[in-house]
Motif scaffolding. Sequence first.
Motif, PDB file in Angstrom:
ATOM      1  N   GLU A 164      -3.536  -2.111   5.342  1.00 15.89           N
ATOM      2  CA  GLU A 164      -3.748  -0.754   4.823  1.00 15.89           C
ATOM      3  C   GLU A 164      -5.110  -0.655   4.144  1.00 15.89           C
ATOM      4  OE1 GLU A 164      -0.562   0.235   2.242  1.00 15.89           O
ATOM      5  OE2 GLU A 164       1.000  -0.290   3.672  1.00 15.89           O
ATOM      6  N   SER A 165      -5.398  -1.650   3.313  1.00 14.32           N
ATOM      7  CA  SER A 165      -6.693  -1.632   2.621  1.00 14.32           C
ATOM      8  C   SER A 165      -7.840  -1.734   3.616  1.00 14.32           C
ATOM      9  CB  SER A 165      -6.762  -2.785   1.613  1.00 14.32           C
ATOM     10  OG  SER A 165      -5.733  -2.682   0.673  1.00 14.32           O
ATOM     11  N   ASN A 214      -1.342   4.589   5.847  1.00 10.29           N
ATOM     12  CA  ASN A 214      -1.130   4.647   4.403  1.00 10.29           C
ATOM     13  C   ASN A 214      -0.125   5.722   3.994  1.00 10.29           C
ATOM     14  OD1 ASN A 214      -3.212   2.843   2.755  1.00 10.29           O
ATOM     15  ND2 ASN A 214      -4.173   3.490   4.663  1.00 10.29           N
ATOM     16  N   SER A 252       4.012   4.152   4.263  1.00 16.04           N
ATOM     17  CA  SER A 252       2.877   3.308   4.599  1.00 16.04           C
ATOM     18  C   SER A 252       3.342   2.163   5.488  1.00 16.04           C
ATOM     19  CB  SER A 252       2.233   2.751   3.331  1.00 16.04           C
ATOM     20  OG  SER A 252       3.135   1.888   2.666  1.00 16.04           O
TER      21      SER A 252
END
Length: 984
Positions: A192-193, A814, A824
């Motif tokens: 996700e990051s 996300n 997410s």
Amino acid sequence: MRLHSLEVTAFGPYRDHQVVDFDQLGTDGLFLLHGDTGAGKTTLLDAIAFALYGAVPGARNDAKRLRCDTAADEVNTSVVLELTIQGQRLRLERSPEYQRPKKRGEGFTTQQAKASLTWVGGAPTAQPPEGLTRIDEVGRTVQRLLGMSVEQFFQVVMLPQGEFAKFLRADTGEREKLLERLFGTERFGEVESWFVERRRERRRALEAQSQQVHELNARISQVSGVEQTSEVGDENWLEDIEKQALRDLESTRVEHTRLRRERDQAQKALDESRALAEKVRRVRQANTTLAEIDAQRAEHDQWRAERAAASRAVPVISARRTADRAEQDRDRAQAEVTTWASRCEVDPAAPLDDLRARAGAEREQAGALAQLIPESQQQESDQRALAELAAKTAADEKREAELVEQRDGLPERITEARRRVEEAKHAELRLDTVRTRGTEVAALLTTAREIPGAQRELESAKSRAQQAVDAHQQARDRLQELRSRRLAGMAAELAARLSDGDPCPVCGSAEHPSPGQPVDDQVRAEDEDAAQQAEQRAQAERERLTTAAQQAEQQVANLRDRLGEHDESELAEELAQLREEKNRLSETAAAIAGREAELGKLESATDELAEQISALRSRIAASGSERAALTKAIEEREARLRDGRGDFDTIADRRAHLLDVADKVERLIAARTARDDAEQRLTEARSGLAEAATAADFANVDEALAAERDERRITELDESLAEVDRRAAGAREALASADLFGVDPETDAGWERASEAATTAGEAAERAAALAHRSEQRHTELAGLAERLRASWAQLGPAMAEHAELEALADVVNGRGQNARKMSLRAYVLAARLEEVAVAATRRLQRMSDGRYSFVHTDAAGARGTRGGLGLDVLDDYSGKVRPAKTLSGGESFLASLSLALGLADVVAAETGGALLDTLFIDEGFGTLDADTLDLVMDTLDELRAGGRVVGLVSHVEEMRQRIAVRLRVRKSRQGSTLELSTS
């Protein structure tokens, strides 16, 4: 993983060495850890976790207080666990870091943490047979064998019911944190990051590209003077600008060519006018130079005569200088004669033979005195030696008196030194007694200071216990009242469930002619259950607070027994005195070695002083004999030296005087000889000077000297005459050249008019060149900018499309944008794991709730658009409806929590792929169950141990111990064990 034995020493509340044999306890697969509050039930679980991972669950690990406070200083804290993992039996031993008293002196020192792993029955392949002793290596090996982290172990092997009750009722955020810890979904969070960071990078790159396009548009508009466009890819706008720039470039180039041609023509006319003007100027200058030279002819002839006379006078000047030097030499020689005659005190004109005879006599007399110089030097040496002997003898006599005085005072000093040694030994013996008494008084003082706080805690505990008794009594009265009222209205409650045609559950009839009617304020079963739960909670709180009050009272009694008749102020004063005395005794005892050394030195000093005094006296006697002999020799030698010295202090002084007089006379003789030679040379130089003046064609020497000129004047004359000749030759050569032939000096060249015309034409050409250059630069710059702008347009379109696609994908990953469930990627993975947990937990919950309850997992979005995916509700089969877990009663919550914990343990164990977990601990929670529900729970636990697993139950409630013991006795073929715990 199967536990075999556990040993704890000075760990938690266990002051002494304790051993728990899990093989014996788990013979039938089920055992109970029972004891009062604070008996150390949870500490045993902490000890197991500490032996495996070097950490304990929850906030107790943050406190870093694992050592027993009442353990003896010499007892080390340790935990030893023997277990089998994946068929390999091993022994783990750990000691925590803690502060222990120093073995020497006061204060504390840090006992470092230790860990060791020993293989029982042989080490596995690739492992050292002697085991492991490094903490990090032991930790990595245990985690590799178990296949789970410390957080997973605390949730899978040691099931904390309170924690899972919180998990059951938690919101999505709190539930997500626990699941992340257990299933290790950090990598999905990193994905996700990654998408977010990638989107941010692409947005920055897109903004940079857009800014570059905007800057190129602005730059093109600035260079061309045309208003910039706001459309990406406006090719018409760009082509119009390029065509206009090309037209401007061509027109400026044509104008520049025309003006440059006019400038060249004007410059050519200027060059011709300038050349004619230069020729006229040169003719005029040459005529002017010849006229000036002719006017100064007389002066130039005078310069030539002066220069010739100076050249003829050079030999005369040289002869004059030779005569001057001869005269100076004669004068210096005469001065030397006068000086040395004065120093010798003789007539300067005295005969040389008399002077030579005097110098010889003086040197002969000095030679005779040379034989006495060694004796004079020996006399001085003997006199110095005699003075040194006298000083040395005086020092020895003084030292003898000091040593005699020291010898006479030794007995008194030895007695004082022996007294100081005895004093230090006595202080060393007394110091242990003072230290012991100081420790006792300090402990009593600490006890005295703890009593007021313990008394306040006792009063507070009694007050809370009394309030709990009253609250329990009120809850019991309320329960009895509700039960009575419900029994009164039970017929109406049963009648409410009847339907026409359905049999009565009491009599079986399908007809219901006269059903009971509801009474006023009828009590429902839910009301009675709620009251019963409230009564049980009040009872548990009453027991807990009553036990706490009893413990507080026992604590106060123990403190007062330890204190006895002592008073705090007296103890504080006594402790201060003991500390002062201890410091004084420590200082005195520490000096015992120095004092004994001092005594030994004084006792051995008597013989040493006697030897030193004897040696000094012998040396004084020898010095006296040597002084007498030396004095006699000096007196005999002095008679001979007195005649040789005469009126001088020493023979060397008299000899030096005689040699000095002889040297001065000899110098006077040499000076008179040099003066005679200088007078002869002066006569010859004066004769040569007169001959040189005659040879140079001068009337006399004075006329020749008057013609002398210095080098500067001669140089000026030479340069002036040469300059006159050069100017005349140059002017004549210029007038005779072919360039100036026929040039009239009165001709007008018209140079100023030609120069003005050339300047005007040059300025116009420069302006045209500047315009052409600027047009060319603008055309070149616009061409480059246009090329860059077209390239930027070509890159910007795909970049915008790529960014839009990446942004949409990042939002979906996300839980935003087109993600309808607001889940997410990490929550989606956790939701899948939670769904597995719900399935595994439902099997046990249905069994323990007699088929009534099941877990329902939901991935719907939360309220107000919050993230979903981690919802967990309960399906009630009685009503057929799904309701929140928060609506479950206390006993139902326990069943749900236990089922959830067991289900989560199964899923985590399968997820980690670690060792088979043969041992399981369940901590508290059984006190909320009735007998029937307890039977269902025990059936579930029987399933756990059916495959050979060992289940350990933890409880402190006496009633629960009896109920579980009865349950175990009923199951004769599966009879369990009970471990009673107490640290008192």
